[in-house]
Enzyme design. Structure first.
Site, short mmCIF file in Angstrom:
data_model
loop_
_atom_site.label_atom_id
_atom_site.label_comp_id
_atom_site.label_asym_id
_atom_site.label_seq_id
_atom_site.Cartn_x
_atom_site.Cartn_y
_atom_site.Cartn_z
CG ASP A 1 -5.42 0.05 -0.60
OD1 ASP A 1 -6.30 -0.15 -1.47
OD2 ASP A 1 -5.58 -0.25 0.60
CG HIS B 1 -5.29 -4.78 -1.97
ND1 HIS B 1 -4.25 -3.89 -1.79
CD2 HIS B 1 -6.24 -4.44 -1.04
CE1 HIS B 1 -4.55 -3.06 -0.80
NE2 HIS B 1 -5.74 -3.37 -0.33
CG ASP C 1 -1.92 -1.07 1.28
OD1 ASP C 1 -1.74 -2.09 0.59
OD2 ASP C 1 -2.91 -0.91 2.01
CG ASP D 1 -9.02 6.78 -0.35
OD1 ASP D 1 -9.32 7.91 -0.80
OD2 ASP D 1 -9.66 5.75 -0.62
NE ARG D 2 -6.72 4.83 6.47
CZ ARG D 2 -7.30 3.72 6.02
NH1 ARG D 2 -6.89 3.18 4.88
NH2 ARG D 2 -8.28 3.15 6.69
CG HIS E 1 -3.13 4.00 2.02
ND1 HIS E 1 -4.43 4.08 1.57
CD2 HIS E 1 -2.98 2.75 2.55
CE1 HIS E 1 -5.05 2.93 1.82
NE2 HIS E 1 -4.20 2.11 2.41
CG ASN F 1 -9.43 -1.92 0.27
OD1 ASN F 1 -8.20 -1.89 0.25
ND2 ASN F 1 -10.11 -1.49 1.33
CG HIS F 2 -8.46 2.57 0.06
ND1 HIS F 2 -9.15 3.57 0.72
CD2 HIS F 2 -8.25 1.60 0.98
CE1 HIS F 2 -9.32 3.23 1.99
NE2 HIS F 2 -8.79 2.03 2.18
CG HIS G 1 -6.39 -5.53 2.61
ND1 HIS G 1 -7.06 -4.36 2.33
CD2 HIS G 1 -7.33 -6.36 3.14
CE1 HIS G 1 -8.33 -4.49 2.67
NE2 HIS G 1 -8.52 -5.67 3.17
NE ARG H 1 -9.59 -5.91 6.23
CZ ARG H 1 -8.71 -4.92 6.32
NH1 ARG H 1 -9.14 -3.66 6.19
NH2 ARG H 1 -7.43 -5.14 6.54
#
Length: 308
Positions: free
Chosen positions: A90, A176, A60, A93-94, A62, A122-123, A252, A225
């Protein structure tokens, strides 16, 4: 070809220009299904490695731009030397520099389409399964105003084209989150990975993007989740039997570099330490010698913010 510093500067320039960014997104969308130097892209988005030179796996991101730079300082020379880099999803995001991070990765894919693989996380969501947080649309609007809405629609189209799975027979399954749930009832990799289908099923998208390994004597159970599943070592063995043995390489979950599960058969790699106040970004390097797979585990310290 430009050096890494030139690549970073170009990415920063593109990330501030909505027109150039739209062009890069559109170009990237068209090249995702093109075969590489050592891999073939099967419909609807399964990357099969036919050979295994040095393959670097990155977890990830991010929006952790400075950790991404540090990772690329390690990985980029391998790409130049005919290695391959597989990013496990990913990208957004964040983090604080999401647009810059995904722009840099898309530019890398554009310049080295046969040596860079960008898997879906998943993002990088389908419309039916949005993660939380998903602040990337807000970041685009903050950067570009009303044009941010148009750019987000282009990104959604790009996300839908990102491959979901990469594998090497008798080597690895790279995803992922986890292998498709279909593995539990399949006897062939083509069925398990839906190779040749027009599109992935919703079940496969959800299970690949959202699942996690656990040290329980189970096959699979629903994930807390709220999407995906928790999978035990029995499921890992079943999935790996379909490729003739190997390891599952996934991301993930935030861990300090990497973490092993299921007696080393599942390796989680994570590469966004600054976002989660961790110390290291992880990189896994897979190679083969005389038909045997080897994994090198690398811990990378982020570069200092402001360096670029």
């Amino acid at each position: 070809m430009p050096g890494l510093r030139d690549l970073i500067e170009e990415a920063l320039s593109i990330s501030r220009d909505p027109g150039k960014l739209a062009d890069l997104i559109n170009t990237s969308t068209t090249i995702l299904e093109i075969d590489g130097s050592v891999f073939k892209v099967h419909r609807p988005g399964v990357v099969e490695f036919l050979e295994a030179p040095s393959i670097s796996f990155v977890g990830d991101i991010h929006g952790d731009f400075y950790s991404l730079i540090a990772v690329l300082e390690n990985v980029f020379p391998r790409i130049i030397d005919n290695g391959v880099a597989v990013f496990l999803g990913d990208y957004i995001d964040r983090g604080y520099l999401q647009v810059e991070s995904i722009t840099l990765l898309l530019l890398l894919k554009k310049l080295y389409p046969d040596r860079v693989v960008l898997l879906r996380g998943n993002h990088e969501p389908p419309e039916f399964l949005k993660p939380y947080p998903h602040d990337f649309p807000d970041i685009l609007i903050k950067y570009f105003g009303g044009e941010g809405h148009t750019l987000y629609r282009l990104f959604l189209k790009l996300f839908s084209k990102l491959p979901l799975i990469a594998y090497r027979r008798r080597g690895f399954i790279a995803v992922h989150g986890g292998p498709p749930l279909r593995c539990i009832r399949s006897t062939a990799i083509e069925d398990a990975f839906e190779i040749g289908s027009q599109a992935f099923s919703a079940e496969t998208i959800e299970s690949v993007l959202w699942s996690d390994p656990v040290e329980l004597g189970i096959d699979v159970i629903p994930s807390p989740r709220g999407a995906g599943y928790l999978y035990g070592s029995r499921f890992t063995e079943k999935a790996l039997s379909l490729i003739g043995d190997g390891v599952i390489i996934r991301s993930h979950e935030y861990v300090d570099g990497y973490r092993e599960a299921h007696n080393g058969r599942v390796i989680t790699v994570f590469s966004a330490p600054l976002v989660y106040e961790l110390r290291y970004a992880g990189v896994l390097v897979y190679s083969e010698t005389e038909g045997r797979g080897h994994l090198e585990r690398i811990l990378v310290e982020p570069v200092q913010p402001g360096r670029y």
